[in-house]
Design a protein around this motif. Structure first.
Motif, PDB file in Angstrom:
ATOM      1  N   LYS A  62     -10.099   3.582   0.499  1.00 17.74           N
ATOM      2  CA  LYS A  62      -9.086   3.260  -0.531  1.00 17.74           C
ATOM      3  C   LYS A  62      -9.727   2.443  -1.634  1.00 17.74           C
ATOM      4  O   LYS A  62     -10.254   1.370  -1.380  1.00 17.74           O
ATOM      5  CB  LYS A  62      -7.963   2.398   0.087  1.00 17.74           C
ATOM      6  CG  LYS A  62      -6.983   3.125   0.947  1.00 17.74           C
ATOM      7  CD  LYS A  62      -5.910   2.139   1.386  1.00 17.74           C
ATOM      8  CE  LYS A  62      -5.437   2.415   2.799  1.00 17.74           C
ATOM      9  NZ  LYS A  62      -4.609   1.328   3.325  1.00 17.74           N
ATOM     10  N   VAL A 102      -9.932  -0.162  -4.690  1.00 20.13           N
ATOM     11  CA  VAL A 102      -9.103  -1.284  -5.116  1.00 20.13           C
ATOM     12  C   VAL A 102      -8.482  -0.984  -6.477  1.00 20.13           C
ATOM     13  O   VAL A 102      -7.317  -1.264  -6.730  1.00 20.13           O
ATOM     14  CB  VAL A 102      -9.943  -2.573  -5.155  1.00 20.13           C
ATOM     15  CG1 VAL A 102      -9.215  -3.679  -5.900  1.00 20.13           C
ATOM     16  CG2 VAL A 102     -10.264  -3.014  -3.726  1.00 20.13           C
ATOM     17  N   ASP A 103      -9.281  -0.334  -7.312  1.00 21.21           N
ATOM     18  CA  ASP A 103      -8.811  -0.026  -8.658  1.00 21.21           C
ATOM     19  C   ASP A 103      -7.716   1.031  -8.603  1.00 21.21           C
ATOM     20  O   ASP A 103      -7.889   2.112  -8.029  1.00 21.21           O
ATOM     21  CB  ASP A 103     -10.013   0.471  -9.487  1.00 21.21           C
ATOM     22  CG  ASP A 103      -9.631   0.610 -10.950  1.00 21.21           C
ATOM     23  OD1 ASP A 103      -8.873   1.553 -11.261  1.00 21.21           O
ATOM     24  OD2 ASP A 103     -10.104  -0.233 -11.750  1.00 21.21           O
ATOM     25  N   PHE A 104      -6.560   0.719  -9.200  1.00 16.13           N
ATOM     26  CA  PHE A 104      -5.395   1.610  -9.083  1.00 16.13           C
ATOM     27  C   PHE A 104      -5.640   2.955  -9.754  1.00 16.13           C
ATOM     28  O   PHE A 104      -5.209   3.992  -9.265  1.00 16.13           O
ATOM     29  CB  PHE A 104      -4.149   0.939  -9.670  1.00 16.13           C
ATOM     30  CG  PHE A 104      -2.899   1.726  -9.436  1.00 16.13           C
ATOM     31  CD1 PHE A 104      -2.382   1.855  -8.138  1.00 16.13           C
ATOM     32  CD2 PHE A 104      -2.226   2.361 -10.483  1.00 16.13           C
ATOM     33  CE1 PHE A 104      -1.217   2.576  -7.916  1.00 16.13           C
ATOM     34  CE2 PHE A 104      -1.067   3.103 -10.249  1.00 16.13           C
ATOM     35  CZ  PHE A 104      -0.561   3.197  -8.957  1.00 16.13           C
ATOM     36  N   ARG A 108      -5.887  -5.001  -3.408  1.00 19.08           N
ATOM     37  CA  ARG A 108      -5.432  -3.722  -3.927  1.00 19.08           C
ATOM     38  C   ARG A 108      -4.028  -3.863  -4.512  1.00 19.08           C
ATOM     39  O   ARG A 108      -3.704  -3.311  -5.567  1.00 19.08           O
ATOM     40  CB  ARG A 108      -5.425  -2.684  -2.814  1.00 19.08           C
ATOM     41  CG  ARG A 108      -6.097  -1.416  -3.211  1.00 19.08           C
ATOM     42  CD  ARG A 108      -6.232  -0.379  -2.140  1.00 19.08           C
ATOM     43  NE  ARG A 108      -5.565  -0.644  -0.886  1.00 19.08           N
ATOM     44  CZ  ARG A 108      -6.187  -1.004   0.224  1.00 19.08           C
ATOM     45  NH1 ARG A 108      -7.508  -1.135   0.235  1.00 19.08           N
ATOM     46  NH2 ARG A 108      -5.515  -1.219   1.329  1.00 19.08           N
ATOM     47  N   THR A 134      -8.464   4.481   4.410  1.00 13.45           N
ATOM     48  CA  THR A 134      -8.522   3.094   4.884  1.00 13.45           C
ATOM     49  C   THR A 134      -9.418   2.253   3.986  1.00 13.45           C
ATOM     50  O   THR A 134     -10.027   2.763   3.036  1.00 13.45           O
ATOM     51  CB  THR A 134      -9.014   3.073   6.348  1.00 13.45           C
ATOM     52  OG1 THR A 134      -8.872   1.763   6.871  1.00 13.45           O
ATOM     53  CG2 THR A 134     -10.458   3.498   6.453  1.00 13.45           C
ATOM     54  N   THR A 135      -9.514   0.971   4.282  1.00 11.87           N
ATOM     55  CA  THR A 135     -10.266   0.059   3.442  1.00 11.87           C
ATOM     56  C   THR A 135     -11.719  -0.073   3.901  1.00 11.87           C
ATOM     57  O   THR A 135     -12.604  -0.366   3.119  1.00 11.87           O
ATOM     58  CB  THR A 135      -9.621  -1.347   3.498  1.00 11.87           C
ATOM     59  OG1 THR A 135      -8.219  -1.173   3.406  1.00 11.87           O
ATOM     60  CG2 THR A 135     -10.104  -2.202   2.368  1.00 11.87           C
ATOM     61  N   SER A 136     -11.923   0.131   5.197  1.00 15.33           N
ATOM     62  CA  SER A 136     -13.244  -0.146   5.781  1.00 15.33           C
ATOM     63  C   SER A 136     -14.318   0.852   5.363  1.00 15.33           C
ATOM     64  O   SER A 136     -14.091   2.059   5.370  1.00 15.33           O
ATOM     65  CB  SER A 136     -13.135  -0.149   7.305  1.00 15.33           C
ATOM     66  OG  SER A 136     -14.415  -0.168   7.866  1.00 15.33           O
ATOM     67  N   LYS A 137     -15.494   0.290   5.047  1.00 10.96           N
ATOM     68  CA  LYS A 137     -16.658   1.138   4.775  1.00 10.96           C
ATOM     69  C   LYS A 137     -17.639   1.069   5.931  1.00 10.96           C
ATOM     70  O   LYS A 137     -18.761   1.544   5.823  1.00 10.96           O
ATOM     71  CB  LYS A 137     -17.386   0.611   3.528  1.00 10.96           C
ATOM     72  CG  LYS A 137     -16.812   1.064   2.211  1.00 10.96           C
ATOM     73  CD  LYS A 137     -17.733   0.564   1.108  1.00 10.96           C
ATOM     74  CE  LYS A 137     -16.999   0.546  -0.222  1.00 10.96           C
ATOM     75  NZ  LYS A 137     -17.791  -0.133  -1.245  1.00 10.96           N
ATOM     76  N   ASP A 161       0.831  -1.200   0.000  1.00  9.06           N
ATOM     77  CA  ASP A 161       0.000   0.000   0.000  1.00  9.06           C
ATOM     78  C   ASP A 161       0.866   1.251   0.000  1.00  9.06           C
ATOM     79  O   ASP A 161       0.577   2.226  -0.699  1.00  9.06           O
ATOM     80  CB  ASP A 161      -0.940   0.008   1.225  1.00  9.06           C
ATOM     81  CG  ASP A 161      -2.295  -0.590   0.886  1.00  9.06           C
ATOM     82  OD1 ASP A 161      -2.543  -0.855  -0.309  1.00  9.06           O
ATOM     83  OD2 ASP A 161      -3.119  -0.800   1.813  1.00  9.06           O
ATOM     84  N   SER A 217     -13.305  -6.403   6.226  1.00  4.10           N
ATOM     85  CA  SER A 217     -13.373  -5.100   5.570  1.00  4.10           C
ATOM     86  C   SER A 217     -12.002  -4.423   5.511  1.00  4.10           C
ATOM     87  O   SER A 217     -11.723  -3.673   4.595  1.00  4.10           O
ATOM     88  CB  SER A 217     -14.395  -4.212   6.279  1.00  4.10           C
ATOM     89  OG  SER A 217     -13.982  -3.989   7.596  1.00  4.10           O
ATOM     90  N   HIS A 218     -11.152  -4.695   6.528  1.00  4.47           N
ATOM     91  CA  HIS A 218      -9.840  -4.048   6.519  1.00  4.47           C
ATOM     92  C   HIS A 218      -8.767  -4.834   5.783  1.00  4.47           C
ATOM     93  O   HIS A 218      -7.988  -4.273   5.035  1.00  4.47           O
ATOM     94  CB  HIS A 218      -9.366  -3.805   7.959  1.00  4.47           C
ATOM     95  CG  HIS A 218     -10.001  -2.620   8.586  1.00  4.47           C
ATOM     96  ND1 HIS A 218      -9.489  -1.353   8.475  1.00  4.47           N
ATOM     97  CD2 HIS A 218     -11.127  -2.502   9.311  1.00  4.47           C
ATOM     98  CE1 HIS A 218     -10.266  -0.506   9.117  1.00  4.47           C
ATOM     99  NE2 HIS A 218     -11.274  -1.185   9.637  1.00  4.47           N
ATOM    100  N   GLU A 222      -4.309  -5.702  -7.816  1.00  8.35           N
ATOM    101  CA  GLU A 222      -4.887  -4.803  -8.817  1.00  8.35           C
ATOM    102  C   GLU A 222      -3.859  -3.748  -9.236  1.00  8.35           C
ATOM    103  O   GLU A 222      -3.590  -3.537 -10.418  1.00  8.35           O
ATOM    104  CB  GLU A 222      -6.139  -4.133  -8.238  1.00  8.35           C
ATOM    105  CG  GLU A 222      -7.232  -3.855  -9.244  1.00  8.35           C
ATOM    106  CD  GLU A 222      -6.931  -2.748 -10.246  1.00  8.35           C
ATOM    107  OE1 GLU A 222      -7.401  -2.874 -11.392  1.00  8.35           O
ATOM    108  OE2 GLU A 222      -6.241  -1.756  -9.896  1.00  8.35           O
TER     109      GLU A 222
END
Lengths: 140, 582
Positions: A114, A116-118, B368, A92-95, A16, B360-361, B371
């Motif tokens: 964040k 996923v798609d770059f 990612r 962050t990743t969490s929704k 990341d 989720s985390h 991808e």
């Protein structure tokens, strides 16, 4: 023209971190990027800032961090008399509603999921740079 | 007259040997010597004299020491009529009866008591008007009188009135004999005591009732006097205190229970002083060590405004108390079990939350990476890859996208399961309009005809959940009707008192009804990814949301002829009523 203030990236995942650096690089970001690899490292910056080191333009903060989690880092910063005005963008990743609410309750300036798609991630990097580094004038 | 006088004098002497209550009395101070009898009516003394062959009867108030006929001159017409009047208008019934029982003279009062005219009564004997049960006693008394065993008798007896009614009377009879000592006639005084007798009977009945009431009361009851001596007690009292067969009347409570505590004695004293003391539940340890629970009350009872004793009431509530305690224990156990179960569920929920948090985390971070790096590979190294290599990279990225969608939908489903639903009154037609608006581009691109002419449809539901459900249904309808010649999506509704059912119908590919339930299961898909992409979570998510709002969702279809989804939701009743009014 003064030197560009840095951006502090608080992120433990090396991929990341690498991808974030690359995304900012591709968008030709002028600000230098500092990396704190966990919550402890992030908080270790506080005495240095207190000692007069240049404050970051923005702190990009992940929530899921080793040792000291992101929300604790956020709380510490936002309750610090001198440092609470540094913009903190939770990245962050969490929704999960719970995470979003907690972050805003503790004073996060923004909450960005964040992608996923770059390509989308590069868009986000650009927006962060535009908004928080170029447009947003932080009080000195 | 003189010869007559002496005859009478002798007769009276024989006839009235007893002085009370019939006291024969005569005197000749003014030459008027006649048999006189004294008798008591309602406590007052009266004189009765009969003379001149019953032509004249004299009745006057009198006293034991002084009574005299002096004031009345029997020789004058005036005197006779006054005597006559006194007899006739006496407030008691008076009769002269022959030894055979025939009425010789009856006064008005007697006629009134028995309800006959004088003539009618004269035609009868005393037997005719005597209540059958009392006839024997009356006849016996009369026989004793005639036989000279007694000079007078008095009895309470019943008469039968002309109208058939039975009345109680007090009868006093005396016999007057002739000079040769043969019976001449009876003098009978008949006093109506019906009212007194009725009151007596009523009192007796009420005493009996009270006695029965106490005796058979389904509780331990006892009444004692000021000295704690029993006046009455119920059978329950006897059985509860093991006093079967004992005659308690007049016996002191303390004599029966010598071991009674000072505490109870103090309570008795307080109640005798006017207090009422009670306890809703009181625990006693019996001699054998067993525990007894009592509900009791002690209160004074009064007579003429003064405390005459106390009434004691006690109810054995041991079994009830026992049930209560058992129930209480059961409740405690149940509460404990609920608490334990709740704690278990809470722990389970926490671990679920932790799981979701991790998903989720953490699950997306490597995604990612894949991808991002495959994108960099595609962009920065495209000249070093051949066609096949570039295809591989694209396939990697397609897989990543699918994985991303799956994780997103799974998290959405888990959120729907965990989130707190806000119940609000929502207008379904408005939500439908908003969602259609959200798909404007797709609708236009696919040339879909939308028919959604809905009136306001107020339901109770969660706004976000319902919007999500409508969005997914509309998305499906667009997706599966894409290949129709003229794609058409129609909305409609039916309702009853409780529910509103919104339906959404497309003219797409439809499905076999044997899958009508399965399509709502998680990850269930009927088509290949290439033809109709999806995660298989959408309908499961809709059903989860709708169920949580107290609604239902079901599907109807024929393959090739489109599908209809029925979304049933609780109707918002009050608001509907106001909307229906113009």
């Amino acid at each position: 023209m003064r030197a560009c203030p840095p951006i502090l990236l608080v992120e433990d995942n090396p991929q990341d971190v690498d991808l974030t650096l690359r995304a900012f690089q591709r968008r030709k970001l002028a600000n230098p990027i500092l990396v704190a690899w966990d919550g402890e490292e992030a908080l270790a910056w506080i005495p240095r800032w207190e000692a007069g080191e240049t404050l970051p333009a923005v702190i990009l903060l992940d929530l899921r961090l080793p040792r000291i989690d992101g929300l604790t880092v956020l709380r510490t910063l936002k309750t610090h008399a001198a440092l609470r005005r540094i913009p903190v963008v939770v990245l962050t990743t969490s929704k999960e509603d719970h995470d979003i609410q907690s972050a805003y309750d503790l004073g996060a300036n923004s909450y960005i999921v964040k992608p996923v798609d770059f390509n989308n991630f590069m868009d986000v990097a650009q927006q962060i740079e535009l908004y928080w580094c170029a447009l947003n004038k932080v009080e000195k | 007259m003189n010869s007559c006088k002496s005859e009478i004098r002798a007769g009276i002497g024989r006839q009235f040997p007893d002085r009370i209550p019939w006291q024969p009395h005569y005197h000749d101070r003014n030459e008027s010597i006649f048999p006189q009898v004294r008798f008591k009516i309602r406590g007052s003394l009266y004189l009765l004299a009969v003379f001149e062959e019953m032509k004249n009867i004299y009745l006057a108030p009198g006293s034991a020491n002084h009574c005299s006929t002096r004031a009345y001159n029997h020789n004058t017409k005036e005197g006779e009529s006054r005597f006559q009047t006194a007899f006739e208008y006496a407030t008691v019934g008076i009769s002269i009866v022959s030894p055979e029982g025939r009425w010789l003279r009856v006064n008005r009062k007697l006629c009134a008591i028995l309800g006959y005219t004088q003539d009618e009564l004269m035609a009868l004997t005393f037997r005719d008007v005597t209540y059958p049960d009392d006839l024997k006693k009356d006849s016996d008394n009369t026989r004793h009188l005639l036989g000279g065993e007694v000079s007078t008798f008095s009895m309470e007896k019943r008469y039968i009135r002309k109208d058939g009614g039975v009345i109680w009377a007090n009868l006093q009879v005396s016999l007057v004999r002739k000079a040769d000592n043969t019976p001449d006639y009876f003098i009978s005084v008949i006093e109506d005591i019906q009212r007194r007798k009725k009151a007596e009977i009523a009192l007796q009945e009420s005493r009996e009732q009270l006695k029965l009431f106490i005796e058979y009361a389904p509780a331990a009851l006892a009444m004692v006097d000021h000295e704690m001596r029993y006046l009455a007690c119920s059978q329950c009292w006897r059985s509860d205190y093991g006093l079967h067969g004992r005659d308690l009347l007049g016996v002191s409570h303390y004599e029966i229970f010598p071991e009674i505590s000072e505490e109870w004695k103090a309570i008795h004293r307080r109640c005798l002083a006017g207090e009422t003391i009670r306890a809703e539940e009181d625990r006693f340890v019996r001699a054998d060590g067993s525990v007894q629970w009592l509900r009791w009350e002690v209160r004074p009872w009064y007579q003429g405004g003064a405390i005459s004793g106390i009434a004691m009431f006690a109810e054995d509530i041991t079994s009830r108390k026992h049930s209560e305690l058992v129930l209480q224990q059961l409740n405690i156990d149940l509460e404990e079990r609920i608490a334990n179960r709740t704690a278990e569920l809470k722990a389970l929920n926490q671990s679920l939350e932790g799981f979701v948090y991790s998903v989720s985390h953490d699950l997306k971070a490597p995604l990612r990476g894949i991808e991002g790096y495959s994108r960099l590979l595609e962009e920065d190294y495209t000249d070093r890859l051949d066609d096949e290599g570039r295809l591989f990279v694209r396939n990697i990225r397609t897989g990543v996208r699918r994985m991303n969608e799956l994780i997103d939908d799974l998290l959405a489903y888990s959120r729907m399961e965990r989130r707190h639903l806000e119940s609000a009154v929502l207008d379904l037609s408005m939500l439908v309009k908003q969602e259609i608006e959200g798909f404007r581009e797709e609708i236009a691109a696919n040339g879909v005809e939308i028919i959604a002419d809905l009136p306001p449809l107020l339901v109770n539901g969660d706004r976000d959940g319902l919007a999500m459900a409508l969005r997914n249904l509309l998305e499906n309808a667009i997706k599966f009707s894409r290949h129709a010649a003229h794609p058409r999506i129609e909305f409609g509704f039916v309702h009853d008192d409780e529910y509103i059912t919104l339906w959404i119908r497309d003219n797409g590919i439809g499905f076999d009804m044997k899958y009508s339930e399965r399509i709502f299961e998680l990850f269930e898909r009927l088509h290949r990814q290439e033809t109709y992409p999806g995660t298989g979570i959408g309908l499961a998510l809709i059903r989860k949301a709708v169920h949580r709002m107290g609604g239902e969702i079901r599907a109807q279809s024929t393959p090739g002829e489109g599908a209809t989804f029925h979304l049933r939701l609780p109707r918002a009743l009050e608001k509907t009523a106001t909307v229906m009014e113009p």
